[in-house]
Design a protein around this motif. Structure first.
Motif, PDB file in Angstrom:
ATOM      1  N   GLN A  50      14.080 -58.204 140.841  1.00  8.16           N
ATOM      2  CA  GLN A  50      13.700 -59.440 141.531  1.00  8.16           C
ATOM      3  C   GLN A  50      12.271 -59.761 141.106  1.00  8.16           C
ATOM      4  O   GLN A  50      11.357 -58.962 141.317  1.00  8.16           O
ATOM      5  CB  GLN A  50      13.774 -59.267 143.047  1.00  8.16           C
ATOM      6  CG  GLN A  50      15.162 -58.933 143.562  1.00  8.16           C
ATOM      7  CD  GLN A  50      16.150 -60.065 143.377  1.00  8.16           C
ATOM      8  OE1 GLN A  50      15.807 -61.241 143.408  1.00  8.16           O
ATOM      9  NE2 GLN A  50      17.419 -59.704 143.183  1.00  8.16           N
ATOM     10  N   GLU A  70      17.312 -69.376 140.313  1.00 14.05           N
ATOM     11  CA  GLU A  70      18.147 -69.739 141.461  1.00 14.05           C
ATOM     12  C   GLU A  70      18.664 -71.171 141.300  1.00 14.05           C
ATOM     13  O   GLU A  70      18.216 -72.098 141.973  1.00 14.05           O
ATOM     14  CB  GLU A  70      17.351 -69.555 142.742  1.00 14.05           C
ATOM     15  CG  GLU A  70      16.957 -68.106 142.966  1.00 14.05           C
ATOM     16  CD  GLU A  70      15.979 -67.909 144.097  1.00 14.05           C
ATOM     17  OE1 GLU A  70      15.507 -68.909 144.692  1.00 14.05           O
ATOM     18  OE2 GLU A  70      15.678 -66.741 144.391  1.00 14.05           O
ATOM     19  N   ASN A  72      12.465 -65.964 141.342  1.00 14.35           N
ATOM     20  CA  ASN A  72      12.498 -66.720 142.591  1.00 14.35           C
ATOM     21  C   ASN A  72      12.108 -68.176 142.346  1.00 14.35           C
ATOM     22  O   ASN A  72      11.241 -68.734 142.989  1.00 14.35           O
ATOM     23  CB  ASN A  72      11.566 -66.084 143.633  1.00 14.35           C
ATOM     24  CG  ASN A  72      10.098 -66.261 143.288  1.00 14.35           C
ATOM     25  OD1 ASN A  72       9.730 -66.314 142.118  1.00 14.35           O
ATOM     26  ND2 ASN A  72       9.248 -66.348 144.292  1.00 14.35           N
ATOM     27  N   ARG A  78       8.994 -62.257 141.253  1.00 14.90           N
ATOM     28  CA  ARG A  78       8.304 -63.328 141.968  1.00 14.90           C
ATOM     29  C   ARG A  78       7.429 -64.089 140.984  1.00 14.90           C
ATOM     30  O   ARG A  78       6.582 -63.511 140.332  1.00 14.90           O
ATOM     31  CB  ARG A  78       7.461 -62.765 143.083  1.00 14.90           C
ATOM     32  CG  ARG A  78       8.311 -62.159 144.213  1.00 14.90           C
ATOM     33  CD  ARG A  78       7.492 -61.846 145.413  1.00 14.90           C
ATOM     34  NE  ARG A  78       7.493 -62.611 146.626  1.00 14.90           N
ATOM     35  CZ  ARG A  78       8.087 -63.750 146.948  1.00 14.90           C
ATOM     36  NH1 ARG A  78       8.779 -64.378 146.084  1.00 14.90           N
ATOM     37  NH2 ARG A  78       7.999 -64.289 148.123  1.00 14.90           N
TER      38      ARG A  78
END
Length: 143
Positions: free
Chosen positions: A138, A112, A10, A140
């Motif tokens: 995913q 990203e 992220n 973090r």
């Protein structure tokens, strides 16, 4: 068949991608696995090589550039021949490594950032179309 994991961070920072690659390589090394960090070119391999010296203040990860010491447990390389490695391939290039299928596991690390995500989507479709087992994580990143 090669197991393929996509790690989606992220973050939009390229440096986060490199830091995560180093952490993943360290974790694999702790488990006595061979690691080949595949870079886009010699300059990126040199950059990752430098980062592997300093990314952890509390320990050392033995490693080398592949052309210099191909038999080291953890190596940074570019180009077409990762011999003698075949365990864990960490892909930091935006291309599908031609030799990926000789590895037990492939880790694709993404941030990203469109120049990273767009070719990664193509690689994902390429792997899926050929029936490789895919898993997406995913991740973090604090900060």
């Amino acid at each position: 068949m090669t197991r393929i994991d996509f790690y989606v961070l992220n973050s939009n920072q390229i440096e986060a991608r490199r830091q995560f690659a180093c952490r993943l390589a360290y974790k694999a090394w702790e488990q006595n696995r061979q690691v080949y960090l595949h870079c886009a070119d010699e300059a990126e391999a040199a950059s990752i090589d430098e980062l592997l010296w300093s990314f952890r203040a509390d320990s050392f990860l033995p490693h080398a550039l592949h052309p210099d010491q191909p038999n080291e447990t953890v190596v940074c390389g570019w180009g077409d021949d990762p011999t003698p490695h075949h365990d864990l391939l960490i892909n930091l290039s935006n291309d599908t490594p031609e030799f990926f299928s000789r590895f037990n596991r492939l880790a694709e690390i993404l941030v990203e950032h469109d120049p990273i995500l767009t070719p990664a989507r193509e690689r994902f479709r390429f792997y899926r179309k050929r029936g490789y087992p895919l898993k997406t994580h995913q991740i973090r990143i604090a900060g």
